[in-house]
Scaffold this motif. Structure first.
Motif, mmCIF file in Angstrom:
data_model
loop_
_atom_site.group_PDB
_atom_site.id
_atom_site.type_symbol
_atom_site.label_atom_id
_atom_site.label_comp_id
_atom_site.label_asym_id
_atom_site.label_seq_id
_atom_site.Cartn_x
_atom_site.Cartn_y
_atom_site.Cartn_z
ATOM 1 N N SER A 1 -75.988 100.342 36.215
ATOM 2 C CA SER A 1 -75.509 101.009 37.429
ATOM 3 C C SER A 1 -74.735 100.037 38.305
ATOM 4 O O SER A 1 -75.215 98.934 38.594
ATOM 5 N N ARG B 1 -80.468 107.120 39.240
ATOM 6 C CA ARG B 1 -79.102 106.799 39.646
ATOM 7 C C ARG B 1 -78.469 107.954 40.428
ATOM 8 O O ARG B 1 -77.710 107.731 41.369
ATOM 9 N N GLU C 1 -75.162 107.901 42.965
ATOM 10 C CA GLU C 1 -74.112 107.499 42.033
ATOM 11 C C GLU C 1 -73.325 108.722 41.578
ATOM 12 O O GLU C 1 -73.891 109.795 41.346
ATOM 13 N N LEU D 1 -72.108 108.157 35.396
ATOM 14 C CA LEU D 1 -73.375 108.280 34.686
ATOM 15 C C LEU D 1 -73.131 108.399 33.183
ATOM 16 O O LEU D 1 -72.168 109.032 32.747
#
Length: 439
Positions: free
Chosen positions: A59, A152, A157, A162
């Motif tokens: 990430s 995440r 995010e 992803l």
């Protein structure tokens, strides 16, 4: 929260769908301390946690803290340093680095696994939980991948960054059995290095294209003094390195360059790792080692010191800090630091290696030999440190002109090395013997 947990269990794609916005929006890269997972089966918990760490490191919003750094923060706060830690204590300790904490419990559910995670924001704030479940215990990569993706998302995010489902299988291994052997080998639960070697060999029988298993087997064989056998696995890991994540790829490259003697490339690789993962003392130590091998020990000292700052209790970091002072011809400074560590209560005999080198540099050969003898005192006569100490104590013998005594000791130890097939120190002993015979 209960509805979200139910959604995670039933749908397999997470409690996040119940909510219209992320739980915790991260505006910039955030430090994360992941606690050890509590579970009935500690090996399963170790494997799932390692896979989760691999996924979270990908990430762009997260900087996952090294375990050594987490333990150092707990120790500095006068808490027990082992993981898993009491979550409340870990939250208090991690506040020093402004890190949020992820605590986890792995549960056996019929034939499957359920992972419960609780996130504690840095600086206080409301904690929240996420839950993921798989129907079969062999689906550890799926479980960790789902949990990481959910976290995440919770951190805000974007969907575009992803990964796709199943990505952890591509990054590690497609074989659940190979992963089981691999994680057992690296968990530290095997009583002897030879047992870890057997596990890694079994993992590679099941998946010959498993890059991290090749690297770990190369390291294990080298640790077991089987350098020649280990090199083929370093090479294979290097050839397959583009299959793994960025951190693991650099990890493989750094080890490969070190083992092949390409210290300039090793230094460049560890510089990248230090920039990207600034709280890992192991990367600082490896960078210092590469710079020292390049003939730049004075430049290496700042990385040695940074490793000590990140993990003040690590004997390897302290020893290499002292040794690089010696390599930089700073012998009085090395002894002053050695005395300081002793006053602070450090009793490690590994520090006597540097003291012996410093005394030799100052021409105090009796003190040097006594330091190397101390290095051997608490070790078994067949142990690596004992054998290493016997080699090092030949340095003041040679430097002071006691060549006959040095030849006698090196000859006996070289014969022992040959009989035990010891590959690590044997070339050095033979080289020194050759030089002494020419004299």
């Amino acid at each position: 929260w209960l509805a979200g947990a139910a959604a995670a269990t039933l749908s397999g794609w997470g409690a996040w769908a119940v909510f219209s916005r992320p739980r915790l929006v991260l505006a910039s890269q955030q430090r994360v301390a992941v606690n050890g997972f509590r579970a009935t089966d500690s090996l399963q918990a170790f494997a799932v946690r390692e896979l989760l760490l691999t996924a979270l490191r990908e990430s762009p919003l997260l900087l996952v803290m090294a375990d050594r750094r987490i333990s150092a923060l707990l120790s500095a706060a006068h808490f027990p340093p082992s993981l898993p830690a009491d979550p409340a204590l870990l939250v208090a300790a991690a506040a020093h680095d402004g890190a949020l904490v992820i605590d986890g419990v792995l549960e056996l559910v019929d034939t499957g696994l359920r992972l419960r995670l609780r996130v504690f924001p840095s600086g206080g704030g409301t904690s929240f939980s996420v839950v993921q479940e798989v129907s079969h215990a062999g689906q550890k990569t799926e479980l960790a991948g789902q949990a990481a993706t959910q976290l995440r998302r919770e951190f805000g995010e974007s969907a575009q960054s992803l990964p796709q489902p199943g990505y952890l299988n591509r990054l590690t291994s497609h074989s659940p059995a190979a992963l089981d052997y691999y994680f057992r080998a690296i968990s530290g639960k095997e009583p002897k290095p030879a047992d870890s070697i057997v596990d890694l060999e079994k993992a590679l029988e099941l998946d010959p294209e498993f890059p991290l298993a090749h690297l770990r087997l190369g390291i294990a064989l080298a640790t077991n003094h089987q350098n020649v056998e280990g090199f083929a696995h370093y090479q294979k890991a290097f050839d397959l390195r583009h299959r793994v994540t960025g951190r693991e790829r650099l990890f493989i490259e750094g080890h490969y360059y070190q083992i092949t003697g390409d210290f300039r490339s090793a230094a460049e690789t560890y510089q990248k790792l230090v920039r990207l993962y600034s709280d890992d003392p192991a990367f600082e130590r490896q960078l210092a080692m590469a710079e020292s091998r390049l003939g730049q020990p004075a430049d290496a000292l700042r990385h040695n010191w940074r490793a000590i700052e990140l993990d003040p209790d690590d004997e390897n970091s302290r020893s290499e800090w002292l040794v690089n002072h010696c390599d930089a011809n700073q012998y009085p400074e090395a002894l002053a630091e050695y005395d300081r560590f002793r006053r602070e209560g450090d009793t490690s005999t590994l520090l006597d290696r540097a003291a012996g080198l410093a005394y030799t540099g100052l021409g105090q050969f009796g003190e040097a030999q006594a330091a190397f003898n101390r290095m051997m005192e608490s070790s078994d006569a067949t142990s690596e440190r004992y054998r290493w100490g016997r080699l090092l104590r030949c340095i003041p013998m040679i430097a002071s002109g006691q060549w006959t005594q040095a030849v006698s000791e090196l000859t006996a130890d070289a014969a022992y090395d040959a009989a035990t097939q010891e590959h690590l120190l044997q070339p050095t002993r033979r080289y020194w013997l050759g030089m002494l015979h020419t004299l």
